[in-house]
Motif scaffolding. Structure first.
Motif, PDB file in Angstrom:
ATOM      1  N   ALA A 193       0.121 173.041  -8.635  1.00  0.00           N
ATOM      2  CA  ALA A 193      -1.063 173.878  -8.826  1.00  0.00           C
ATOM      3  C   ALA A 193      -2.309 173.071  -8.482  1.00  0.00           C
ATOM      4  CB  ALA A 193      -1.118 174.375 -10.267  1.00  0.00           C
ATOM      5  N   PRO A 194      -2.866 173.293  -7.297  1.00  0.00           N
ATOM      6  CA  PRO A 194      -4.101 172.599  -6.946  1.00  0.00           C
ATOM      7  C   PRO A 194      -5.196 172.998  -7.930  1.00  0.00           C
ATOM      8  CG  PRO A 194      -3.096 173.575  -4.987  1.00  0.00           C
ATOM      9  CD  PRO A 194      -2.386 174.144  -6.188  1.00  0.00           C
ATOM     10  N   LYS A 195      -5.936 172.010  -8.413  1.00  0.00           N
ATOM     11  CA  LYS A 195      -6.968 172.300  -9.406  1.00  0.00           C
ATOM     12  C   LYS A 195      -8.282 172.601  -8.689  1.00  0.00           C
ATOM     13  CE  LYS A 195      -4.489 172.903 -12.152  1.00  0.00           C
ATOM     14  NZ  LYS A 195      -4.385 173.964 -13.151  1.00  0.00           N
ATOM     15  N   GLY A 196      -8.265 173.701  -7.971  1.00  0.00           N
ATOM     16  CA  GLY A 196      -9.457 174.146  -7.256  1.00  0.00           C
ATOM     17  C   GLY A 196      -9.079 175.250  -6.301  1.00  0.00           C
ATOM     18  N   SER A 197     -10.064 175.798  -5.642  1.00  0.00           N
ATOM     19  CA  SER A 197      -9.832 176.897  -4.710  1.00  0.00           C
ATOM     20  C   SER A 197      -9.041 176.424  -3.496  1.00  0.00           C
ATOM     21  CB  SER A 197     -11.185 177.460  -4.268  1.00  0.00           C
ATOM     22  OG  SER A 197     -10.999 178.318  -3.167  1.00  0.00           O
ATOM     23  N   GLY A 198      -8.239 177.322  -2.916  1.00  0.00           N
ATOM     24  CA  GLY A 198      -7.528 177.028  -1.678  1.00  0.00           C
ATOM     25  C   GLY A 198      -8.501 176.651  -0.561  1.00  0.00           C
ATOM     26  N   SER A 253      -3.817 176.221 -19.892  1.00  0.00           N
ATOM     27  CA  SER A 253      -5.080 175.512 -19.627  1.00  0.00           C
ATOM     28  C   SER A 253      -5.829 176.152 -18.466  1.00  0.00           C
ATOM     29  CB  SER A 253      -4.828 174.023 -19.368  1.00  0.00           C
ATOM     30  OG  SER A 253      -3.958 173.853 -18.269  1.00  0.00           O
ATOM     31  N   ASP A 254      -5.108 176.602 -17.454  1.00  0.00           N
ATOM     32  CA  ASP A 254      -5.764 177.188 -16.285  1.00  0.00           C
ATOM     33  C   ASP A 254      -6.492 178.485 -16.650  1.00  0.00           C
ATOM     34  OD1 ASP A 254      -5.702 176.882 -13.127  1.00  0.00           O
ATOM     35  OD2 ASP A 254      -5.501 179.016 -13.583  1.00  0.00           O
ATOM     36  N   LEU A 255      -5.810 179.360 -17.400  1.00  0.00           N
ATOM     37  CA  LEU A 255      -6.449 180.630 -17.778  1.00  0.00           C
ATOM     38  C   LEU A 255      -7.634 180.376 -18.708  1.00  0.00           C
ATOM     39  CD1 LEU A 255      -3.402 183.050 -18.386  1.00  0.00           C
ATOM     40  CD2 LEU A 255      -4.741 182.728 -16.313  1.00  0.00           C
ATOM     41  N   GLY A 313      -9.506 177.567 -18.746  1.00  0.00           N
ATOM     42  CA  GLY A 313     -10.574 176.940 -17.950  1.00  0.00           C
ATOM     43  C   GLY A 313     -11.358 177.929 -17.110  1.00  0.00           C
ATOM     44  N   GLU A 314     -10.633 178.812 -16.416  1.00  0.00           N
ATOM     45  CA  GLU A 314     -11.359 179.729 -15.519  1.00  0.00           C
ATOM     46  C   GLU A 314     -12.145 180.786 -16.300  1.00  0.00           C
ATOM     47  OE1 GLU A 314      -7.897 180.628 -13.255  1.00  0.00           O
ATOM     48  OE2 GLU A 314      -7.377 182.427 -14.382  1.00  0.00           O
ATOM     49  N   ARG A 315     -11.606 181.186 -17.482  1.00  0.00           N
ATOM     50  CA  ARG A 315     -12.368 182.112 -18.317  1.00  0.00           C
ATOM     51  C   ARG A 315     -13.481 181.375 -19.057  1.00  0.00           C
ATOM     52  NH1 ARG A 315      -8.113 183.832 -16.884  1.00  0.00           N
ATOM     53  NH2 ARG A 315      -7.550 186.025 -16.754  1.00  0.00           N
ATOM     54  N   LEU A 369     -15.360 176.805 -16.495  1.00  0.00           N
ATOM     55  CA  LEU A 369     -15.405 176.809 -15.039  1.00  0.00           C
ATOM     56  C   LEU A 369     -16.073 178.058 -14.468  1.00  0.00           C
ATOM     57  CD1 LEU A 369     -11.772 175.495 -14.315  1.00  0.00           C
ATOM     58  CD2 LEU A 369     -13.876 174.161 -14.530  1.00  0.00           C
ATOM     59  N   MET A 370     -15.834 179.196 -15.081  1.00  0.00           N
ATOM     60  CA  MET A 370     -16.328 180.430 -14.477  1.00  0.00           C
ATOM     61  C   MET A 370     -16.983 181.398 -15.460  1.00  0.00           C
ATOM     62  SD  MET A 370     -13.058 181.006 -11.902  1.00  0.00           S
ATOM     63  CE  MET A 370     -13.605 182.522 -11.113  1.00  0.00           C
ATOM     64  N   GLY A 371     -16.256 181.772 -16.517  1.00  0.00           N
ATOM     65  CA  GLY A 371     -16.780 182.804 -17.416  1.00  0.00           C
ATOM     66  C   GLY A 371     -17.924 182.296 -18.280  1.00  0.00           C
TER      67      GLY A 371
END
Ligand SMILES: NC(=O)C1=CN([C@@H]2O[C@H](COP(=O)(O)OP(=O)(O)OC[C@H]3O[C@@H](n4cnc5c(N)ncnc54)[C@H](O)[C@@H]3O)[C@@H](O)[C@H]2O)C=CC1
Ligand SMILES: CC(=O)[C@](C)(O)C(=O)O
Ligand SMILES: [Mg+2]
Ligand SMILES: [Mg+2]
Length: 352
Positions: free
Chosen positions: A148-153, A207-209, A211-213, A216-218
């Motif tokens: 799982a790359p820790k960033g956008s493709g 952790s990914d869900l 982080g992005e919520r 990192l993003m929300g």
């Protein structure tokens, strides 16, 4: 694998130096890696593998925009670009890079082609961890792992082209062949990871869900909006409010954090700013922590994954997402941002 000390805790990390590309190429030399899906991660991972000399093919629906994109990117129909089912048939490693919701729909087809000894590769722990919701239960005689790359493709590809790697997590869910470890690490290197951090499927997706919520993003949009709205309500102009909320952070201060940590950024600001930041950060931590607790709980109980599945499996989900993104884009804060960005030298129209 290197053991590194992370603030007092020892963890296992695989580095490009100890696992060079030549080793990955050797281990993967008899594999056909089928990248299924050509959205955001698909292109990044497929192109990096192609440039790294891996035998990679793409599986994508014909007559779609992303099929045309794969052709423009150099994948050749009938040679390295196929309809999804044909790619599944040809692949010995299946990189399952459809959106998490779409993975559910296609799963019966994928399963059919998972014959003994093949490998099923994910870039997220979602499908396997939330198996009651996704129905994704692989046969016992295939390897199952994730990188799982820790960033956008998009960043994965950009950083690869710059000769740098993006950090990724890796995990093994099932080792049927006894080769799962060498396969997953080789793939991790081949897709353009710089360092590979060990985890498991459940920890990766939780952790990914979060982080992005969260930060990192929300959360970041939430605190931007809160501060901007307060400044505006106190009579500050849109440009001043935007500059003090977003522009200074992204252009000046975050690069310093990225370079050398928070104390380094603080140390490069005025003593007045340092005094205030040191006094206030714990108050913000304490105010937001209950929200993070609530968020983690919502992830861990499967509420977030269910919501994602429910909304992303509707036929018009793209249209709805676009409308919500447009609402953000059209807000005064981000419209102010657009004007502020237009003033950057690289965005100035040069008169002939
Ligand atoms: N977007 C990113 O940069 C990151 C994504 N991931 C993970 O990587 C995986 C892939 O994510 P993305 O690249 O964002 O996916 P995406 O949302 O861009 O979709 C990928 C592909 O799925 C295809 N697709 C959608 N519905 C389909 C259907 N019903 N049948 C056949 N094809 C269909 C689309 O045409 C597209 O080519 C996910 O597990 C995601 O969580 C992990 C790290 C970052
Ligand atoms: C880019 C990434 O790693 C995210 C935010 O977790 C995602 O796109 O799912
Ligand atoms: Mg994610
Ligand atoms: Mg992520």
């Amino acid at each position: 694998m290197a053991k590194l000390n992370f603030g007092g805790t020892e963890e296992t990390v695989v580095t490009r130096e100890e696992f060079p590309l030549s080793k990955a190429q050797e281990i993967l030399k008899n594999e056909t890696v089928a990248v299924i899906g050509y959205g955001v991660q698909g292109p990044g991972q497929a192109l990096n593998q192609k440039d790294n000399g891996i035998n990679v093919i793409v599986g994508q629906r014909k007559n779609s925009k992303t099929w045309d994109k794969a052709v423009r990117d150099g994948f050749v129909p009938g040679e390295t670009l196929f309809e999804i089912e044909e790619a599944l048939e040809r692949g010995t490693v299946i990189c399952y890079l459809l959106s998490d919701a779409a993975q559910i729909e296609l799963w019966p087809t994928v399963k059919k082609h998972l014959t003994a000894g093949k490998a099923l590769y994910f870039s997220h722990g979602f499908g396997i961890t939330f198996k009651e919701q996704t129905g994704i239960i692989p046969p016992a005689d295939v390897d199952v792992f994730l990188v799982a790359p820790k960033g956008s493709g998009t960043s994965l590809r950009r950083m690869f082209l710059e000769g740098r790697g993006l950090n990724s997590s890796f995990a093994i869910f099932q080792d049927a062949t006894g080769r799962a470890f060498e396969r997953v690490i080789s793939l991790g290197i081949a897709v353009g990871s710089g360092y590979l951090f060990e985890t498991d499927f459940r920890k990766e997706v939780f952790s990914d869900l979060t982080g992005e919520r969260g930060t990192l993003m929300g959360c970041i949009q939430g605190i931007f909006a809160a501060q901007y709205e307060v400044l505006r309500s106190k009579g500050h102009s849109p440009s001043e409010s935007f500059n003090e909320t977003v522009e200074e952070l992204t252009q000046s201060l975050m690069p310093l954090v990225a370079e050398n940590g928070m104390d380094w950024m603080y140390a490069n600001c005025s003593t007045t700013a340092q005094r205030g930041a040191l006094d206030w950060w714990k108050k913000f931590r304490d105010a937001t922590k209950p929200v993070f607790e609530e968020l983690y709980e919502s992830v861990a109980t499967g509420k977030e994954s269910q919501r994602s599945i429910d909304s992303n499996s509707q036929p018009d989900y793209r249209v709805k997402l676009d409308a919500e993104l447009a609402e953000l884009r059209d807000s005064e804060m981000w419209q102010s941002g657009k004007t502020v960005r237009s003033l950057r030298p690289e965005n100035q129209v040069v008169e002939a």
